[in-house]
Design an enzyme around this catalytic site. Structure first.
Site, short mmCIF file in Angstrom:
data_model
loop_
_atom_site.label_atom_id
_atom_site.label_comp_id
_atom_site.label_asym_id
_atom_site.label_seq_id
_atom_site.Cartn_x
_atom_site.Cartn_y
_atom_site.Cartn_z
N SER A 16 5.36 -8.06 -3.10
CA SER A 16 4.28 -7.11 -2.79
C SER A 16 4.65 -6.27 -1.57
O SER A 16 4.71 -6.78 -0.45
CB SER A 16 2.99 -7.90 -2.54
OG SER A 16 2.09 -7.18 -1.73
N1 LIG Z 1 -4.99 -0.59 -0.52
C1 LIG Z 1 -4.20 -1.77 -0.40
C2 LIG Z 1 -3.47 -1.97 -1.70
C3 LIG Z 1 -2.78 -3.32 -1.79
C4 LIG Z 1 -2.20 -3.52 -3.17
O1 LIG Z 1 -2.20 -2.61 -4.01
N2 LIG Z 1 -1.68 -4.71 -3.41
C5 LIG Z 1 -1.18 -5.02 -4.73
C6 LIG Z 1 0.07 -5.88 -4.63
S1 LIG Z 1 1.38 -4.98 -3.83
C7 LIG Z 1 -2.27 -5.80 -5.44
O2 LIG Z 1 -2.32 -7.01 -5.38
N3 LIG Z 1 -3.17 -5.07 -6.09
C8 LIG Z 1 -4.28 -5.64 -6.79
C9 LIG Z 1 -5.38 -4.61 -6.90
O3 LIG Z 1 -5.23 -3.50 -6.34
O4 LIG Z 1 -6.39 -4.93 -7.52
C10 LIG Z 1 -3.23 -1.61 0.78
O5 LIG Z 1 -3.09 -0.48 1.29
O6 LIG Z 1 -2.62 -2.58 1.21
#
Ligand SMILES: N[C@@H](CCC(=O)N[C@@H](CS)C(=O)NCC(=O)O)C(=O)O
Length: 226
Positions: A16
């Protein structure tokens, strides 16, 4: 004796890239804020499955957005993220099971090296587009992080034992119990309450909850060079 540090748990997976951002920012702040940071290697596949979620890149518009979002965030956070060429094979086919079991074993046996080994695995998969699934790849990351070859080999043999497998399962289940549906997840244990925050973009809110100052992803006086 100073004030008791508040505990933050960071649940992450090296597959991730957003976890990498949160990891670097919290590592930068851990000596600035009055916090004790507990790194929790977790399996993102398990979290998505358990919560009924899908990898974000399965939605075509989101997959396109992710590339530009991560390019901008990489600059802003000074974390050298580069998209792997064969993104779908890296994320959906190869995965991170052995790498996350290895980090679980590192945490159990050499916790002082967990931060560095995690970073080296991210550098491989999310910066240099290198493998993190084969034994020589994991050993190379561990060695770069300062582990001796014997130590690393011993841990790698240990990753398929029930002890390590169960520990990774337990950590992943713990994240799910806090309500995780993706990663990174930061759980802030404050005096009277516990908060679960999803995403690397919730760290300003975390500062607010802690009553600490948010100085952006690269606080002054921190050497952010990776
Ligand atoms: N807006 C969050 C996004 C985080 C994200 O997209 N994480 C991914 C893995 S890299 C995830 O688990 N997404 C699940 C989801 O968005 O429902 C950030 O800026 O950190």
């Amino acid at each position: 004796m100073g004030p008791v540090p508040r505990t933050l748990e960071l649940f992450y997976d090296v597959l991730s890239p957003y976890s990498w951002l949160a990891f670097e920012v919290l590592c930068r702040y851990k000596n600035i804020w009055n916090i004790s940071l507990q790194l929790q290697p977790t399996l993102i596949g398990g979290i998505l499955r358990e919560s009924g979620n899908q990898p974000p890149a399965m939605l075509p518009h989101k997959a396109v957005y992710l590339r530009s979002d991560l390019r901008l965030l990489s600059q802003h956070h000074q974390v050298p993220i580069h998209f792997p060429k064969d993104f779908f094979s890296v994320i959906l086919k190869k995965g991170s099971l052995t790498a996350m079991r290895f980090l679980t074993a590192v945490k159990m046996e050499h916790p002082e090296l967990l931060e560095k080994v995690s970073r080296e695995l991210w550098m491989r998969v999310w910066s240099r587009d290198e493998d993190i699934t084969e034994p020589p790849s994991i050993l190379a990351a561990a060695e770069k992080a300062g582990m001796s070859m014997e130590q690393a080999q011993e841990l790698l043999e240990w990753v398929s034992t029930p002890q390590v497998k169960n520990q990774l399962k337990e950590t992943t289940e713990a994240a799910c119990k806090y309500g995780a549906f993706g990663l990174p997840v930061t759980v802030a244990h404050l005096q009277d309450e516990t908060h679960m925050l999803f995403g690397s973009d919730r760290l300003e809110l975390l500062a607010h909850l802690l009553g600490e100052k948010w100085m952006g992803p690269v606080p002054p006086a921190v050497n952010a060079k990776l």
